[in-house]
Design an enzyme around this catalytic site. Structure first.
Site, PDB file in Angstrom:
ATOM      1  N   LYS A  43      -4.801  31.431  32.079  1.00  9.93           N
ATOM      2  CA  LYS A  43      -5.496  32.695  32.047  1.00  9.93           C
ATOM      3  C   LYS A  43      -4.590  33.843  31.625  1.00  9.93           C
ATOM      4  O   LYS A  43      -5.038  34.886  31.160  1.00  9.93           O
ATOM      5  CB  LYS A  43      -6.059  33.018  33.457  1.00  9.93           C
ATOM      6  CG  LYS A  43      -6.980  31.986  34.020  1.00  9.93           C
ATOM      7  CD  LYS A  43      -7.340  32.410  35.473  1.00  9.93           C
ATOM      8  CE  LYS A  43      -8.127  31.323  36.154  1.00  9.93           C
ATOM      9  NZ  LYS A  43      -8.328  31.632  37.586  1.00  9.93           N
ATOM     10  N   ASP A 103       8.958  31.093  30.624  1.00  8.15           N
ATOM     11  CA  ASP A 103       9.877  31.003  31.753  1.00  8.15           C
ATOM     12  C   ASP A 103      10.747  29.759  31.542  1.00  8.15           C
ATOM     13  O   ASP A 103      11.713  29.805  30.784  1.00  8.15           O
ATOM     14  CB  ASP A 103       9.003  30.950  33.016  1.00  8.15           C
ATOM     15  CG  ASP A 103       9.770  31.018  34.305  1.00  8.15           C
ATOM     16  OD1 ASP A 103      10.772  31.738  34.365  1.00  8.15           O
ATOM     17  OD2 ASP A 103       9.361  30.353  35.282  1.00  8.15           O
ATOM     18  N   LYS A 131      11.874  35.248  29.745  1.00  5.90           N
ATOM     19  CA  LYS A 131      12.943  35.136  30.752  1.00  5.90           C
ATOM     20  C   LYS A 131      13.901  34.045  30.294  1.00  5.90           C
ATOM     21  O   LYS A 131      13.839  32.912  30.796  1.00  5.90           O
ATOM     22  CB  LYS A 131      12.341  34.689  32.093  1.00  5.90           C
ATOM     23  CG  LYS A 131      11.724  35.749  32.949  1.00  5.90           C
ATOM     24  CD  LYS A 131      11.380  35.110  34.310  1.00  5.90           C
ATOM     25  CE  LYS A 131      10.279  35.846  35.008  1.00  5.90           C
ATOM     26  NZ  LYS A 131       9.805  35.117  36.213  1.00  5.90           N
TER      27      LYS A 131
END
Ligand code: IMP
Ligand code: MG
Length: 174
Positions: A43, A103, A131
């Site tokens: 989402k 990530d 990140k």
């Protein structure tokens, strides 16, 4: 405020709007004349995708995929499942995967491998946040809104529990 945690805003709404505008213009230029399919990962990327694609002044198709990783929902495990596939035919087309954040890299790599089997002409990746210090697989997104340190991010599509995806700015908890 939730659980007495205080919000620390990292990127204000206007700051995000400017950066997304720049990215969209760049993408619009790079994909001019191409047969582009934007694949938005649900989402988390629904807000970013809506803003980004509206800054791209070219014809493009939008499709959606839903992925889930087992284990802790906030931290991606290596085991990424595809819950919902795209419906468009991407053979011979140029694909741009759009996600809120990269990530560990597991999600994006799983999606790239999956889409490659459909024989697109090219696959590139655009994320709002990166990140890099958290990466477990060697993958660098082609387009990045902001590179950030290892902090938990909320807002602009990113959730904390069930909430905050609709918060129009990007923040962390102090
Ligand atoms: P990856 O597979 O580890 O790269 O993780 C990607 C997914 O993990 C993202 O699409 C997010 O749903 C979630 N995620 C990673 N970092 C954060 C964060 O700081 N806040 C909220 N969700 C995150
Ligand atoms: Mg996500």
């Amino acid at each position: 405020m939730i659980d007495n945690k205080k919000e620390k805003v990292l990127y204000e709404r206007e700051t995000i709007k400017k950066r997304v505008g720049e990215l969209g213009k760049e993408l619009g230029k790079n994909y001019k004349g191409k047969d582009l399919v934007v694949v938005s990962l649900l989402k988390g990327s629904f807000v970013f995708t809506a803003d980004l694609t509206r800054e791209m002044d070219i014809p493009l198709e939008v499709d959606f995929m839903t992925t889930a990783s087992y284990g802790n929902s906030e931290i991606s495990s290596g085991d990424v499942k595809i819950l919902q596939d795209i419906r468009s035919d991407i053979e011979g087309k140029d694909v741009l995967i759009v996600d809120d954040i990269i990530d560990t890299g597991h999600t994006i790599v799983r999606v790239i491998d999956h889409l490659k089997e459909k024989k697109p002409n090219s696959i590139k990746v655009c994320v709002m946040l990166d990140k890099p210090s958290r990466r477990q697989i060697d993958i660098s997104p082609d387009y990045v809104g902001y590179e950030i340190p290892d902090v938990f991010i909320v807002g602009y599509g990113l959730n904390y529990g069930k909430y905050y995806r609709n918060t129009p700015y990007i923040f962390t908890f102090e």
